[in-house]
Design a protein around this motif. Structure first.
Motif, PDB file in Angstrom:
ATOM      1  N   ARG A 181       0.830  -1.218   0.000  1.00 29.88           N
ATOM      2  CA  ARG A 181       0.000   0.000   0.000  1.00 29.88           C
ATOM      3  C   ARG A 181       0.856   1.257   0.000  1.00 29.88           C
ATOM      4  NH1 ARG A 181      -3.055  -3.163   3.596  1.00 29.88           N
ATOM      5  NH2 ARG A 181      -2.016  -2.202   5.392  1.00 29.88           N
ATOM      6  N   LEU A 182       1.899   1.258   0.815  1.00 29.00           N
ATOM      7  CA  LEU A 182       2.744   2.439   0.931  1.00 29.00           C
ATOM      8  C   LEU A 182       3.541   2.699  -0.349  1.00 29.00           C
ATOM      9  CD1 LEU A 182       4.110   1.794   4.529  1.00 29.00           C
ATOM     10  CD2 LEU A 182       2.671   3.725   3.852  1.00 29.00           C
ATOM     11  N   LEU A 183       3.929   1.632  -1.020  1.00 30.75           N
ATOM     12  CA  LEU A 183       4.798   1.755  -2.192  1.00 30.75           C
ATOM     13  C   LEU A 183       4.036   1.655  -3.502  1.00 30.75           C
ATOM     14  CD1 LEU A 183       7.631  -0.609  -0.906  1.00 30.75           C
ATOM     15  CD2 LEU A 183       7.781   1.880  -1.104  1.00 30.75           C
ATOM     16  N   ASP A 184       2.725   1.729  -3.444  1.00 29.49           N
ATOM     17  CA  ASP A 184       1.878   1.453  -4.608  1.00 29.49           C
ATOM     18  C   ASP A 184       2.381   2.059  -5.921  1.00 29.49           C
ATOM     19  OD1 ASP A 184      -0.463   0.480  -5.981  1.00 29.49           O
ATOM     20  OD2 ASP A 184      -1.221   2.529  -5.901  1.00 29.49           O
ATOM     21  N   PRO A 185       2.802   3.332  -5.980  1.00 28.87           N
ATOM     22  CA  PRO A 185       3.219   3.884  -7.272  1.00 28.87           C
ATOM     23  C   PRO A 185       4.495   3.268  -7.836  1.00 28.87           C
ATOM     24  CG  PRO A 185       2.780   5.627  -5.659  1.00 28.87           C
ATOM     25  CD  PRO A 185       2.848   4.341  -4.909  1.00 28.87           C
ATOM     26  N   VAL A 186       5.329   2.701  -6.967  1.00 24.29           N
ATOM     27  CA  VAL A 186       6.643   2.233  -7.424  1.00 24.29           C
ATOM     28  C   VAL A 186       6.952   0.811  -6.960  1.00 24.29           C
ATOM     29  CG1 VAL A 186       7.655   4.538  -7.585  1.00 24.29           C
ATOM     30  CG2 VAL A 186       7.726   3.315  -5.402  1.00 24.29           C
ATOM     31  N   ASP A 187       5.954   0.068  -6.516  1.00 24.69           N
ATOM     32  CA  ASP A 187       6.209  -1.254  -5.942  1.00 24.69           C
ATOM     33  C   ASP A 187       6.771  -2.214  -6.968  1.00 24.69           C
ATOM     34  OD1 ASP A 187       6.297  -3.128  -3.931  1.00 24.69           O
ATOM     35  OD2 ASP A 187       4.216  -3.753  -4.152  1.00 24.69           O
ATOM     36  N   VAL A 188       6.272  -2.176  -8.196  1.00 18.87           N
ATOM     37  CA  VAL A 188       6.709  -3.100  -9.244  1.00 18.87           C
ATOM     38  C   VAL A 188       7.932  -2.535  -9.959  1.00 18.87           C
ATOM     39  CG1 VAL A 188       6.058  -4.310 -11.358  1.00 18.87           C
ATOM     40  CG2 VAL A 188       4.360  -3.921  -9.565  1.00 18.87           C
ATOM     41  N   TYR A 189       8.924  -3.375 -10.145  1.00 25.47           N
ATOM     42  CA  TYR A 189      10.127  -2.969 -10.883  1.00 25.47           C
ATOM     43  C   TYR A 189      10.623  -4.151 -11.705  1.00 25.47           C
ATOM     44  CZ  TYR A 189      12.969  -5.518  -7.425  1.00 25.47           C
ATOM     45  OH  TYR A 189      13.514  -6.490  -6.640  1.00 25.47           O
ATOM     46  N   SER A 190      11.570  -3.930 -12.590  1.00 20.61           N
ATOM     47  CA  SER A 190      12.119  -5.020 -13.397  1.00 20.61           C
ATOM     48  C   SER A 190      13.526  -5.341 -12.924  1.00 20.61           C
ATOM     49  CB  SER A 190      12.132  -4.650 -14.883  1.00 20.61           C
ATOM     50  OG  SER A 190      12.916  -3.494 -15.108  1.00 20.61           O
ATOM     51  N   GLU A 191      13.843  -6.629 -12.942  1.00 22.30           N
ATOM     52  CA  GLU A 191      15.112  -7.082 -12.386  1.00 22.30           C
ATOM     53  C   GLU A 191      15.671  -8.246 -13.190  1.00 22.30           C
ATOM     54  OE1 GLU A 191      17.289  -6.253 -10.477  1.00 22.30           O
ATOM     55  OE2 GLU A 191      18.306  -8.019  -9.712  1.00 22.30           O
ATOM     56  N   VAL A 192      17.000  -8.277 -13.317  1.00 27.75           N
ATOM     57  CA  VAL A 192      17.698  -9.422 -13.891  1.00 27.75           C
ATOM     58  C   VAL A 192      18.283 -10.209 -12.730  1.00 27.75           C
ATOM     59  CG1 VAL A 192      19.603 -10.197 -15.335  1.00 27.75           C
ATOM     60  CG2 VAL A 192      18.235  -8.221 -16.030  1.00 27.75           C
ATOM     61  N   PHE A 193      17.868 -11.471 -12.576  1.00 27.00           N
ATOM     62  CA  PHE A 193      18.245 -12.245 -11.394  1.00 27.00           C
ATOM     63  C   PHE A 193      19.737 -12.518 -11.309  1.00 27.00           C
ATOM     64  CE2 PHE A 193      13.675 -13.595 -11.483  1.00 27.00           C
ATOM     65  CZ  PHE A 193      13.347 -13.010 -10.276  1.00 27.00           C
ATOM     66  N   ASP A 194      20.354 -12.883 -12.422  1.00 27.83           N
ATOM     67  CA  ASP A 194      21.774 -13.219 -12.388  1.00 27.83           C
ATOM     68  C   ASP A 194      22.494 -12.466 -13.498  1.00 27.83           C
ATOM     69  OD1 ASP A 194      24.312 -14.291 -12.377  1.00 27.83           O
ATOM     70  OD2 ASP A 194      23.645 -16.342 -12.020  1.00 27.83           O
ATOM     71  N   PRO A 195      23.279 -11.435 -13.155  1.00 21.17           N
ATOM     72  CA  PRO A 195      23.949 -10.638 -14.201  1.00 21.17           C
ATOM     73  C   PRO A 195      24.994 -11.420 -14.969  1.00 21.17           C
ATOM     74  CG  PRO A 195      24.753 -10.033 -12.014  1.00 21.17           C
ATOM     75  CD  PRO A 195      23.589 -10.945 -11.797  1.00 21.17           C
ATOM     76  N   TYR A 196      25.370 -12.613 -14.503  1.00 16.87           N
ATOM     77  CA  TYR A 196      26.370 -13.402 -15.203  1.00 16.87           C
ATOM     78  C   TYR A 196      25.765 -14.470 -16.099  1.00 16.87           C
ATOM     79  CZ  TYR A 196      30.033 -11.131 -12.574  1.00 16.87           C
ATOM     80  OH  TYR A 196      30.894 -10.187 -12.059  1.00 16.87           O
ATOM     81  N   PRO A 236      24.193 -15.129 -19.514  1.00 16.46           N
ATOM     82  CA  PRO A 236      24.106 -14.394 -20.778  1.00 16.46           C
ATOM     83  C   PRO A 236      22.682 -14.309 -21.301  1.00 16.46           C
ATOM     84  CG  PRO A 236      25.023 -16.583 -21.140  1.00 16.46           C
ATOM     85  CD  PRO A 236      24.947 -16.395 -19.648  1.00 16.46           C
ATOM     86  N   ARG A 237      22.349 -13.130 -21.814  1.00 18.29           N
ATOM     87  CA  ARG A 237      21.060 -12.875 -22.471  1.00 18.29           C
ATOM     88  C   ARG A 237      19.880 -13.173 -21.550  1.00 18.29           C
ATOM     89  NH1 ARG A 237      24.415 -15.314 -25.773  1.00 18.29           N
ATOM     90  NH2 ARG A 237      23.528 -17.352 -25.334  1.00 18.29           N
ATOM     91  N   LYS A 238      20.061 -12.971 -20.267  1.00 20.24           N
ATOM     92  CA  LYS A 238      18.962 -13.191 -19.324  1.00 20.24           C
ATOM     93  C   LYS A 238      18.015 -11.998 -19.380  1.00 20.24           C
ATOM     94  CE  LYS A 238      17.106 -15.657 -15.981  1.00 20.24           C
ATOM     95  NZ  LYS A 238      16.655 -17.038 -16.176  1.00 20.24           N
ATOM     96  N   ALA A 239      16.750 -12.244 -19.675  1.00 19.59           N
ATOM     97  CA  ALA A 239      15.777 -11.155 -19.789  1.00 19.59           C
ATOM     98  C   ALA A 239      15.320 -10.713 -18.408  1.00 19.59           C
ATOM     99  CB  ALA A 239      14.569 -11.615 -20.605  1.00 19.59           C
ATOM    100  N   PRO A 240      15.026  -9.432 -18.230  1.00 18.27           N
ATOM    101  CA  PRO A 240      14.509  -8.956 -16.934  1.00 18.27           C
ATOM    102  C   PRO A 240      13.106  -9.479 -16.678  1.00 18.27           C
ATOM    103  CG  PRO A 240      14.447  -7.189 -18.570  1.00 18.27           C
ATOM    104  CD  PRO A 240      15.169  -8.335 -19.210  1.00 18.27           C
ATOM    105  N   VAL A 241      12.774  -9.586 -15.411  1.00 21.78           N
ATOM    106  CA  VAL A 241      11.438 -10.025 -15.011  1.00 21.78           C
ATOM    107  C   VAL A 241      10.864  -8.997 -14.049  1.00 21.78           C
ATOM    108  CG1 VAL A 241      11.958 -12.472 -15.306  1.00 21.78           C
ATOM    109  CG2 VAL A 241      12.341 -11.384 -13.092  1.00 21.78           C
ATOM    110  N   ALA A 242       9.555  -9.024 -13.900  1.00 18.97           N
ATOM    111  CA  ALA A 242       8.902  -8.092 -12.982  1.00 18.97           C
ATOM    112  C   ALA A 242       8.985  -8.610 -11.554  1.00 18.97           C
ATOM    113  CB  ALA A 242       7.443  -7.904 -13.385  1.00 18.97           C
ATOM    114  N   ALA A 243       9.211  -7.704 -10.609  1.00 20.67           N
ATOM    115  CA  ALA A 243       9.275  -8.055  -9.182  1.00 20.67           C
ATOM    116  C   ALA A 243       8.591  -6.958  -8.386  1.00 20.67           C
ATOM    117  CB  ALA A 243      10.726  -8.224  -8.747  1.00 20.67           C
ATOM    118  N   ARG A 244       8.354  -7.214  -7.116  1.00 20.64           N
ATOM    119  CA  ARG A 244       7.741  -6.230  -6.226  1.00 20.64           C
ATOM    120  C   ARG A 244       8.627  -6.004  -5.002  1.00 20.64           C
ATOM    121  NH1 ARG A 244       2.452  -5.050  -7.420  1.00 20.64           N
ATOM    122  NH2 ARG A 244       1.408  -6.493  -8.857  1.00 20.64           N
TER     123      ARG A 244
END
Length: 222
Positions: A92-107, A109-117
């Motif tokens: 509730r507190l973070l509602d405007p920015v709660d969802v973000y995109s992240e790459v789980f393992d930067p090492y 190769p060609r790993k696509a970002p996924v949505a996280a909260r």
């Protein structure tokens, strides 16, 4: 560090185990209090500070030699504490920015970002930390340190690091007067194609930084 020194918390209040447990307990208490919504205008700055301090403890655990538990099998701690209220409060507190995109393992190769909260991530981190704290409070100091170290490598370290990047990005966008892409409508359970995941930032609508600055306790550069 020897096993004896790990257990010497009573005689060494400045010892490694005490310092780590103090940092972890401080994080758990602070995030739990923040989730209640009593200080909504300070949510993002406080979380940025708390996660940064937690990762200092994680770095110390990560740099430490492998900690071996006293027992071969981990003692049963009973049911885990429920974190649903914490997760929902933060969402509730973070509602405007709660969802973000992240790459789980930067090492990877060609790993696509996924949505996280952020709210989900912090709830997961608190769950891991509470598990170790239960050992610590039961007097199983080595077991607690082993769990915190193991789960730092396997889960909460990368999760907290991703959360920190998201929080730092929010603060930077606001302070630098840079528009934030709108992640409304981005579902973390949604099955997106690689192309869609790679263009998350470009595909979402617009939320101007100044529109969220006030509710999140941030102020853009004048």
């Amino acid at each position: 560090m020897s096993d004896a020194s790990l257990h010497a918390t009573a005689t060494d209040p400045d010892g490694f185990a005490v310092q780590i447990s103090d940092q972890i307990e401080s994080f758990i208490v602070a995030v739990s209090e923040l989730s209640k919504g009593d200080e909504p205008d300070s949510t993002v700055p406080f979380l940025l500070l708390e996660v940064s301090q937690l990762l200092l403890a994680g770095g110390r655990l990560g740099a430490h030699e492998d900690i071996v538990p006293d027992e071969r099998y981990e003692p049963d701690l009973g049911p885990e504490q429920d974190v649903d209220a914490l997760r929902e409060g933060l969402a509730r507190l973070l509602d405007p920015v709660d969802v973000y995109s992240e790459v789980f393992d930067p090492y990877e190769p060609r790993k696509a970002p996924v949505a996280a909260r952020i709210s989900d991530d912090l709830a997961d981190v608190v769950t891991d930390l509470r598990h170790g704290m239960a050992h610590y409070r039961a007097g199983r100091i080595t077991e607690a340190l082993w769990w915190w170290q193991f789960s730092y490598f396997s889960n909460w370290g990368s999760t907290a690091s991703a959360t920190l990047r998201a929080l730092q990005s929010v603060v930077a966008h606001v302070r630098l007067n840079q528009p934030l892409d709108d992640l409304d409508g981005l579902d973390t359970d949604e099955d997106l194609s690689a192309a869609e995941e790679e263009s998350l930032a470009e595909e979402a609508g617009r939320v101007m930084a100044e529109e969220i600055a006030g509710p999140l306790g941030l102020r853009p550069v004048k």
